[in-house]
Write an enzyme that holds these catalytic residues in place. Structure first.
Site: not given
Ligand code: IMP
Ligand code: MG
Length: 450
Positions: A14-15, A19, A47, A49-50, A140, A310
């Site tokens: 989420d940096e 963008k 997992n 989100g862009h 997620t 969310g």
């Molecule tokens: P998972 O990859 O869904 O198993 O989640 C493992 C960890 O990575 C959790 O803390 C999620 O919130 C985090 N995470 C997974 N994908 C993202 C992403 O795209 N952005 C930020 N955190 C993520």
């Molecule tokens: Mg993201």
């Protein structure tokens, strides 16, 4: 000159990567619009989100991608690498949604025949595993952990080639039987569940059949043809399965250098850019040394919520110890710094070392939970433009702020506020690689180049 770039996150995701890659696609088209642009996703799955904001005459148009590479918003060719957790259902939905606005994708999507498909049972198993964990990862629940377990196990990986072939029903049944005890304990009847999945996926398989490719060879054709290649990372360095904050991380290899091995490309041909949000954020569980209660309001005013789940993102002070290691691990050539507008009018301290027990260190330990941040004596503050406090909905403030942001972009890097220029100079000295772009707004074009 063809644009060849790999863009990754330097924190916990989420940096603002989406963008920045969006800007780089526009850049590639400006450099040479006669060449194709292929945009490739190399790891992770839905997992991620862009989020992209496209400025239009009537306001901002928001676009969010999860399973599809976000180049879809710029009409590029799309590639899916062999290490991606590919969710066909979500992919087709996102491509279909984008089609109306962004054009026809026939002949322009390439999915490696090796890529594993992520199906509903991975999500069910993800919940099963998280329920049983005494230490919750805060997943997620997109099925990512079980998906990569299947890849590593080998026989339970259903490849994209299997998925679009006649083998699929039998392969699916084999894998569901393999996980029978877990799936039954989650209330699934294997016969019914198998049939249900086959019914859902039959039309999708037909739809995706033509996109199967031997991707490593096709990419060489892009290289030979002088076409642009942009590789997008998902998540961020500290969620990497080996180099992140074990065990609070995701399950894929997401450093820039991992991209090249899976795609058959050479690091020598590419620039690697890291994306850093001024203040790091984190969703899900796990340590974050510079986390501070008083900053959570910055997150709320900036709309810091997970694009996939969310959930509210936790906010911390700039942590250059973290960034320096991320730059090293990714072999970053240059850094894009984001959310510089959201960070204005606040006094920022900067973590430059940690105290662990009685020792001071500038290294990231395996266990970050006992690391106390030590802040540099110097602090930084800048003011870019007058803005409402609540910037959580970019669409709402666009009309008011677009002209103000535009003035700053016109004035250029040298005319940025002094506090910000000092921050950048000190950052460059500490980290050892330069900041090359400063994002001052969520929309396409709102970026000051150095
Ligand atoms: P998972 O990859 O869904 O198993 O989640 C493992 C960890 O990575 C959790 O803390 C999620 O919130 C985090 N995470 C997974 N994908 C993202 C992403 O795209 N952005 C930020 N955190 C993520
Ligand atoms: Mg993201």
């Amino acid at each position: 000159m063809a644009v060849r770039e790999c863009i990754v996150g330097l924190e916990w995701g989420d940096e603002g990567k989406a963008k920045i890659v969006d800007e780089r696609i526009a850049h590639a088209k400006r450099v040479n619009g006669n060449k194709r642009v292929i945009f490739i996703r190399f790891q992770g799955g839905p997992n991620a989100g862009h989020t992209i904001y496209i400025p239009t005459e009537t306001g901002l148009k928001k676009f969010v991608a999860h399973a599809a590479p976000c180049g879809i918003a710029s009409n590029t060719d799309l590639g899916i690498g062999p290490s991606v957790a590919f969710d066909p259902e979500k992919f087709v939905k996102e491509v279909d949604e984008a089609k109306a606005t962004f054009g026809d994708y026939t002949g322009r999507i390439m999915i490696s025949e090796r890529t594993g498909v992520l199906l509903d049972y991975h999500r069910v198993l993800d919940m099963y595993q998280e329920q049983r964990r005494s230490h919750k990862v805060g997943t997620t629940a997109s099925g990512i952990g079980p998906f990569y377990m299947c890849n590593a196990e080998r026989t339970t990986r259903i490849t994209f080639a299997d998925y679009v072939s006649d083998k699929f029903p039998d392969r699916l049944r084999e894998v569901l039987d393999w996980f029978k005890p877990q799936l039954e304990s989650m209330g699934k009847n294997i016969d019914d569940y198998c049939q249900e999945l086959i019914t859902i996926h039959n039309p999708i398989r037909k739809n995706l059949k033509d996109f199967k490719e031997r991707l490593e060879y096709r990419l060489q054709e892009y290289i030979k043809g002088g076409h642009h290649i942009i590789i997008e990372g998902a998540q961020g360095t500290y969620l990497d399965v080996d180099m992140g904050t074990i065990p609070d991380q995701t399950s894929s290899h997401l450093l820039a250098q991992d991209a090249f091995s899976g795609l058959g490309l050479s690091r020598r041909d590419f620039k690697i850019y890291g994306v850093e949000k001024v203040y790091p954020t984190r969703v899900g569980n796990g340590p974050m040394p510079t986390l501070a209660e008083e900053l959570q309001e910055v997150g709320a005013n900036s709309g810091e919520k997970g694009a996939t789940t969310g959930r509210v993102r936790r906010v911390g002070y700039p942590d250059w110890v973290l960034i320096k290691r991320a730059v090293l691990l990714n072999d970053v050539d240059g850094i894009y710094i984001t959310r510089v507008d959201n960070a204005q009018d606040r006094n920022w301290k900067v973590c430059t070392q940690y105290k662990i027990g009685d020792c001071l260190t500038k290294e990231i330990p395996l266990d970050l939970s006992n690391a106390k941040p030590i802040y540099d004596a110097k602090t930084y503050e800048w003011h870019l433009f007058n803005a409402p406090k609540d910037l959580s909905d970019p669409e709402k403030v666009d009309k008011q702020l677009r002209p103000l942001r535009s003035n700053i972009i016109q004035a250029g890097f040298d005319n940025l506020p002094e506090g910000l220029l000092k921050y950048i100079k000190k950052h460059n000295n500490y980290v050892g690689r330069p900041i090359i772009g400063i994002s001052i707004g969520p929309a396409r074009g709102e970026l000051v180049s150095v």
